[in-house]
Design a protein around this motif. Sequence first.
Motif, PDB file in Angstrom:
ATOM      1  N   SER A 155      -3.159 -16.515 -10.963  1.00 19.13           N
ATOM      2  CA  SER A 155      -3.483 -15.480 -10.495  1.00 19.13           C
ATOM      3  C   SER A 155      -2.799 -14.948  -9.599  1.00 19.13           C
ATOM      4  N   VAL A 156      -2.339 -13.384  -9.407  1.00 21.97           N
ATOM      5  CA  VAL A 156      -1.288 -13.281  -8.295  1.00 21.97           C
ATOM      6  C   VAL A 156      -2.061 -13.093  -7.651  1.00 21.97           C
ATOM      7  N   GLU A 157      -2.070 -13.425  -6.029  1.00 21.82           N
ATOM      8  CA  GLU A 157      -2.953 -12.653  -5.254  1.00 21.82           C
ATOM      9  C   GLU A 157      -2.070 -12.070  -4.131  1.00 21.82           C
ATOM     10  N   PHE A 158      -2.554 -10.626  -4.185  1.00 17.23           N
ATOM     11  CA  PHE A 158      -2.210  -9.427  -2.781  1.00 17.23           C
ATOM     12  C   PHE A 158      -2.366  -9.740  -1.720  1.00 17.23           C
ATOM     13  N   GLN A 159      -1.925  -8.925   0.223  1.00 16.10           N
ATOM     14  CA  GLN A 159      -2.816  -9.265   1.028  1.00 16.10           C
ATOM     15  C   GLN A 159      -2.769  -7.711   1.199  1.00 16.10           C
ATOM     16  N   ILE A 160      -3.515  -6.648   2.000  1.00 12.65           N
ATOM     17  CA  ILE A 160      -3.080  -5.807   2.414  1.00 12.65           C
ATOM     18  C   ILE A 160      -1.947  -5.729   2.955  1.00 12.65           C
ATOM     19  N   ALA A 161      -1.546  -6.675   3.637  1.00  8.09           N
ATOM     20  CA  ALA A 161       0.449  -6.470   4.241  1.00  8.09           C
ATOM     21  C   ALA A 161       1.103  -5.577   2.613  1.00  8.09           C
ATOM     22  N   ASP A 162       1.112  -6.384   1.354  1.00  9.37           N
ATOM     23  CA  ASP A 162       1.798  -6.392   0.219  1.00  9.37           C
ATOM     24  C   ASP A 162       0.979  -4.975   0.465  1.00  9.37           C
ATOM     25  N   PHE A 163       0.293  -4.318   0.455  1.00  4.35           N
ATOM     26  CA  PHE A 163      -0.225  -2.323   0.135  1.00  4.35           C
ATOM     27  C   PHE A 163       0.273  -2.130   0.718  1.00  4.35           C
ATOM     28  N   TRP A 164       0.771  -2.413   1.975  1.00  7.22           N
ATOM     29  CA  TRP A 164       1.290  -1.377   2.977  1.00  7.22           C
ATOM     30  C   TRP A 164       2.670  -1.936   2.518  1.00  7.22           C
ATOM     31  N   LEU A 165       3.231  -2.589   1.819  1.00  9.19           N
ATOM     32  CA  LEU A 165       4.861  -1.866   1.521  1.00  9.19           C
ATOM     33  C   LEU A 165       4.923  -1.514   0.276  1.00  9.19           C
ATOM     34  N   ILE A 166       4.200  -1.400  -0.769  1.00  9.19           N
ATOM     35  CA  ILE A 166       3.858  -1.052  -1.569  1.00  9.19           C
ATOM     36  C   ILE A 166       4.125   0.334  -1.108  1.00  9.19           C
ATOM     37  N   ILE A 167       3.612   1.523  -0.065  1.00 12.39           N
ATOM     38  CA  ILE A 167       2.891   2.455   0.105  1.00 12.39           C
ATOM     39  C   ILE A 167       4.504   2.778   0.879  1.00 12.39           C
ATOM     40  N   LEU A 168       4.716   1.806   1.799  1.00 11.92           N
ATOM     41  CA  LEU A 168       6.089   2.714   2.087  1.00 11.92           C
ATOM     42  C   LEU A 168       7.465   2.532   1.069  1.00 11.92           C
ATOM     43  N   TYR A 169       7.071   1.855  -0.487  1.00 15.59           N
ATOM     44  CA  TYR A 169       7.910   2.133  -1.262  1.00 15.59           C
ATOM     45  C   TYR A 169       8.718   3.010  -1.291  1.00 15.59           C
ATOM     46  N   ALA A 170       6.929   3.752  -1.995  1.00 16.50           N
ATOM     47  CA  ALA A 170       6.960   4.847  -2.897  1.00 16.50           C
ATOM     48  C   ALA A 170       7.052   6.304  -1.602  1.00 16.50           C
ATOM     49  N   GLN A 171       7.173   5.888  -0.106  1.00 20.92           N
ATOM     50  CA  GLN A 171       7.527   6.813   0.956  1.00 20.92           C
ATOM     51  C   GLN A 171       9.156   7.149   0.820  1.00 20.92           C
ATOM     52  N   VAL A 172       9.320   5.821   0.806  1.00 25.81           N
ATOM     53  CA  VAL A 172      11.360   6.072   1.133  1.00 25.81           C
ATOM     54  C   VAL A 172      11.826   6.453  -0.656  1.00 25.81           C
ATOM     55  N   GLY A 173      10.624   7.108  -1.762  1.00 25.08           N
ATOM     56  CA  GLY A 173      11.913   7.040  -2.634  1.00 25.08           C
ATOM     57  C   GLY A 173      11.488   5.810  -3.542  1.00 25.08           C
ATOM     58  N   ASN A 174      10.733   4.954  -3.698  1.00 26.60           N
ATOM     59  CA  ASN A 174      10.400   3.692  -4.786  1.00 26.60           C
ATOM     60  C   ASN A 174      12.269   2.944  -4.107  1.00 26.60           C
ATOM     61  N   SER A 175      12.096   2.693  -3.240  1.00 23.47           N
ATOM     62  CA  SER A 175      14.050   2.402  -2.970  1.00 23.47           C
ATOM     63  C   SER A 175      14.174   0.653  -2.126  1.00 23.47           C
ATOM     64  N   TRP A 176      13.761  -1.015  -2.474  1.00 25.09           N
ATOM     65  CA  TRP A 176      13.743  -1.336  -2.168  1.00 25.09           C
ATOM     66  C   TRP A 176      14.696  -1.415  -0.723  1.00 25.09           C
ATOM     67  N   ASP A 177      16.321  -1.013  -1.161  1.00 17.08           N
ATOM     68  CA  ASP A 177      17.173  -1.123  -0.585  1.00 17.08           C
ATOM     69  C   ASP A 177      17.321  -0.460   1.072  1.00 17.08           C
ATOM     70  N   LYS A 178      16.223   0.877   0.342  1.00 18.98           N
ATOM     71  CA  LYS A 178      15.893   2.057   1.199  1.00 18.98           C
ATOM     72  C   LYS A 178      15.136   1.777   2.650  1.00 18.98           C
ATOM     73  N   LEU A 179      14.144   0.782   2.042  1.00 17.88           N
ATOM     74  CA  LEU A 179      13.020  -0.130   2.830  1.00 17.88           C
ATOM     75  C   LEU A 179      13.818  -1.274   3.801  1.00 17.88           C
ATOM     76  N   GLU A 181      16.657  -1.250   4.631  1.00 17.89           N
ATOM     77  CA  GLU A 181      17.237   0.021   6.094  1.00 17.89           C
ATOM     78  C   GLU A 181      16.258   0.664   6.904  1.00 17.89           C
ATOM     79  N   GLU A 182      14.799   0.613   6.252  1.00 16.47           N
ATOM     80  CA  GLU A 182      13.763   1.453   7.306  1.00 16.47           C
ATOM     81  C   GLU A 182      13.839   0.344   8.819  1.00 16.47           C
ATOM     82  N   LEU A 183      13.688  -0.749   7.936  1.00 13.87           N
ATOM     83  CA  LEU A 183      13.709  -2.411   9.432  1.00 13.87           C
ATOM     84  C   LEU A 183      14.521  -2.107  10.070  1.00 13.87           C
TER      85      LEU A 183
END
Length: 241
Positions: A155-179, A181-183
């Motif tokens: 199985s693949v285990e996800f944490q709440i931090a992963d949940f938050w990162l996916i939310i933010l990934y969606a907020q910046v237009g589904n872009s890992w590069d933009k995410l 950049e936000e760092l």
Amino acid sequence: MREVRRDYQSIDWDLLVSEQWVESYLNSLYFMKRSNELEDAWRDLWAFALYVDRTGVQSLSELPWWEYSLALEWIEDHVIDVDWFELTLESARRMLGRWMDFYTHLEKIGVEVDQTTIAEAYRKICGGKTLKLVEKIPFTGAEPWMSIMVSKEQSVEFQIADFWLIILYAQVGNSWDKLNEELKSAVAVRAKRKRIEQLREKLRAANCEDDPVQLVRGQVDEDDIEDAERWFLRRKTAAPE
């Protein structure tokens, strides 16, 4: 016991709340002349076992007290037995009381469990005159979020931090590069960049890399977005292993 075996055989993976534990507990009820409780006990334990499976924890002692509030709500929404699992003060006391009794038995047979946490849950959720479910979960990001079975053994285990990162990934237009950049304006940049890398590895392993947003769709509200932004930009965090 036939019902227990049938339900455990209906799934093709191992639950943390094992069939052996449940059968041992039900047998103890029978020998204590509490056989009138067997059917009801099994219903409450099977619902609990299904909920625990989705959390991704490796031990019952990992469950924080507020997780039991989520368990009660999830069971009402997902387990088919509308009248039995209707969420009231009485049903919450019944379920939490049963799980506490089950934990007591597990300790007797040598299984390590944290009874103080579930006792705290009982006191805070249903120890008074009204049902008090958790409205705001005090997540740090390290808590288990979900588990995705990729094979019978893995199985693949996800944490709440992963949940938050996916939310933010969606907020910046589904872009890992933009995410990434936000760092630049965040604290603990290296640790969080490492978390992004590890999340992407998990998504690939779970075959969700093309559309990670599917994992959070329908689960996100304004409070979740605020929690994600607060953690991402301002909260210090230890580097993942």
